[in-house]
Design an enzyme around this catalytic site. Structure first.
Site, PDB file in Angstrom:
ATOM      1  N   SER A   1       0.834  -1.208   0.000  1.00 51.27           N
ATOM      2  CA  SER A   1       0.000   0.000   0.000  1.00 51.27           C
ATOM      3  C   SER A   1       0.867   1.256   0.000  1.00 51.27           C
ATOM      4  O   SER A   1       0.516   2.248  -0.641  1.00 51.27           O
ATOM      5  CB  SER A   1      -0.953   0.003   1.189  1.00 51.27           C
ATOM      6  OG  SER A   1      -0.253  -0.155   2.403  1.00 51.27           O
ATOM      7  N   GLU A   2       2.016   1.231   0.709  1.00 49.63           N
ATOM      8  CA  GLU A   2       2.971   2.335   0.636  1.00 49.63           C
ATOM      9  C   GLU A   2       4.396   1.823   0.819  1.00 49.63           C
ATOM     10  O   GLU A   2       4.632   0.784   1.453  1.00 49.63           O
ATOM     11  CB  GLU A   2       2.697   3.410   1.703  1.00 49.63           C
ATOM     12  CG  GLU A   2       1.562   4.350   1.390  1.00 49.63           C
ATOM     13  CD  GLU A   2       0.285   3.946   2.081  1.00 49.63           C
ATOM     14  OE1 GLU A   2      -0.797   4.381   1.630  1.00 49.63           O
ATOM     15  OE2 GLU A   2       0.349   3.188   3.062  1.00 49.63           O
ATOM     16  N   THR A   3       5.323   2.604   0.275  1.00 47.38           N
ATOM     17  CA  THR A   3       6.753   2.391   0.444  1.00 47.38           C
ATOM     18  C   THR A   3       7.374   3.739   0.791  1.00 47.38           C
ATOM     19  O   THR A   3       6.991   4.762   0.214  1.00 47.38           O
ATOM     20  CB  THR A   3       7.385   1.832  -0.843  1.00 47.38           C
ATOM     21  OG1 THR A   3       6.803   0.557  -1.148  1.00 47.38           O
ATOM     22  CG2 THR A   3       8.885   1.672  -0.702  1.00 47.38           C
TER      23      THR A   3
ATOM     24  N   HIS B   1       0.654   4.709   8.681  1.00 45.13           N
ATOM     25  CA  HIS B   1       1.507   3.549   8.956  1.00 45.13           C
ATOM     26  C   HIS B   1       2.898   3.678   8.346  1.00 45.13           C
ATOM     27  O   HIS B   1       3.865   3.160   8.917  1.00 45.13           O
ATOM     28  CB  HIS B   1       0.790   2.247   8.553  1.00 45.13           C
ATOM     29  CG  HIS B   1       1.149   1.659   7.241  1.00 45.13           C
ATOM     30  ND1 HIS B   1       0.620   2.101   6.036  1.00 45.13           N
ATOM     31  CD2 HIS B   1       1.989   0.645   6.918  1.00 45.13           C
ATOM     32  CE1 HIS B   1       1.111   1.377   5.056  1.00 45.13           C
ATOM     33  NE2 HIS B   1       1.944   0.481   5.558  1.00 45.13           N
TER      34      HIS B   1
END
Length: 332
Positions: A72-74, A103
Site C-alpha cells: 500500500s505504501e513504500t 503507517h
C-alpha cells in the site's frame, strides 16, 4: 555464457539469449526492509517497505519501486533539509506520491530507531504535508498528524453507499453525514452499522464514476473510510481502489482524522480511542488514537507497534548504462 564479443557488440547493457543483462559493476545497490505495522504478530497489520538510505534514487525510480513492491505504501528516507530534524521521508503508494500517511511514518520511525538513528525517544520527519513529530515509548511508536483537522464537502449517503455495495440505509447519519476529513491526507468518512461494515465491498467502477463529480479529492485518490463506534472502541475499513489499494489493513492517517472528527462533534477537550482494522482481511491491526483541542484547531495522533519481516537489496543500473536500450536490451 556472455562473451566478450557480446559486450563489444551490445555494450554494457546487452542482450544475451533474449535477456536484458547488466554487469553488476555498473549497478547501484539499495537496501530495504519490510515491517508489519500496527501489530505485534507476524503477518498481521499493514506491511510497509522502507529504503533507509534512498539518496541517489530519482523520483521515477521511487515510484517504480513502490509499484514493483506492490504494497500500500513504500517510504524512502533522505537527508533532512534542516539538520535538527531526523530525516526527509517520501511516501509513495502504487501510483503516486502521498503528502502524509500514518503507517508509513510509524514503520519508518521504528526502522530508523532500530538502526540507531533516533536521537532519543523523539524523531521529526520532513514530509510534503509538513513536519511529522514521532515519539517512541517502550516499543510503541506514536506520530502526531502534521495538520489540524480540516473538513471538506459532504458526500450523500446514496453515493457513499454505492461505492461499497451498501444501501443508503446502511449509512448512519445521526452524528454526521459522510464527510471529507483530513489531518494531512483526505478521506471521506462515514459511519455504518456493524453488519454493513462486514458486508462492504468496493466497486471500482462506481468509485471512478463518483470521483468525476466529487472534487474534494484528486480523482485517483478517492478513499472511503467506513467505521463503527462502540463507545471509545472503533472498528474500520478503508477502500481506495483507484489508487491500487482495494482495501487497506490499517490506515493511520484516516484513523487520526476520524478521532479528530469525533472530538469535533463532541463538547470534550480530549478523547482517546482503541481501533481495530483489517479483521475482514485476515490482517488484524490495532491502532491507538488521541485527539485534543488546541488553539490551532483539533490535533490528532496515532500509535502502534511493529514486527520486522524481510530484508532485501534492489540493484538498479546507472542511468547512463540504461539509456539508449529498449526493454529487451537491444540498442535502439
Amino acid at each position: 555464457m556472455v562473451t566478450q564479443s557480446d559486450r563489444r557488440q551490445y555494450g554494457t547493457p546487452f542482450a544475451a539469449r533474449g535477456r536484458f543483462v547488466i554487469s553488476r559493476e555498473f549497478m547501484r545497490s539499495f537496501q530495504f526492509v519490510t515491517v508489519d505495522v500496527f501489530t505485534e504478530l507476524h503477518f498481521g497489520g499493514n506491511p510497509l517497505a522502507v529504503f533507509p538510505d534512498a539518496e541517489g534514487l530519482s523520483d521515477s525510480e521511487m515510484q517504480s519501486l513502490a509499484a514493483e513492491l506492490n504494497l500500500s505504501e513504500t517510504t524512502f528516507v533522505l537527508p533532512p533539509a534542516d539538520g535538527s530534524n531526523t530525516a526527509r521521508v517520501r511516501i509513495f503508494n502504487r501510483s503516486a506520491e502521498m503528502p502524509f500517511a500514518g503507517h508509513p511514518n510509524v514503520g519508518t520511525a521504528w526502522i530508523l530507531a532500530s538502526l540507531g538513528r533516533a536521537k532519543g525517544p523523539r524523531l521529526c520527519f520532513e514530509e510534503a504535508a509538513g513536519l511529522v513529530e514521532v515519539r517512541i515509548d517502550e516499543g510503541r511508536v506514536t506520530i502526531d498528524a502534521p495538520k489540524p483537522l480540516s473538513l471538506g464537502p459532504e458526500m450523500s449517503p446514496e453515493l457513499f453507499a454505492s461505492c461499497v455495495g451498501l444501501s443508503p440505509q446502511d449509512v448512519l447519519v445521526s452524528s454526521h453525514r459522510p464527510v471529507c476529513a483530513s489531518v494531512g491526507f483526505p478521506f471521506v468518512i462515514g459511519e455504518v452499522s456493524l453488519d454493513a461494515l462486514a458486508r462492504a465491498a468496493p466497486d471500482s467502477g462506481q468509485f471512478r464514476e463518483v470521483s468525476r463529480d466529487y472534487k474534494a479529492t484528486q480523482p485517483h485518490a478517492l478513499s472511503l473510510y467506513l467505521y463503527v463506534r462502540q463507545g471509545d472502541r472503533l472498528r474500520a475499513r478503508m477502500f481506495s481502489p483507484l489508487a491500487g489499494t482495494i482495501e487497506d489493513p490499517a490506515t493511520g492517517s484516516a484513523a487520526s482524522a476520524l478521532a479528530a472528527l469525533i472530538l469535533g462533534l463532541s463538547g470534550s477537550s480530549e478523547r482517546h480511542f482503541d481501533m481495530l482494522q483489517g479483521q475482514e482481511m485476515g490482517r488484524p491491526s490495532q491502532l491507538f488514537l488521541s485527539a485534543v483541542r488546541t488553539e490551532n484547531g483539533i490535533r490528532a495522533s496515532v500509535g502502534g507497534r511493529c514486527v520486522p519481516m524481510l530484508r532485501g537489496e534492489v540493484c538498479l543500473p546507472e542511468p547512463e548504462e540504461q539509456a539508449g536500450y529498449s526493454l529487451l536490451g537491444f540498442p535502439q
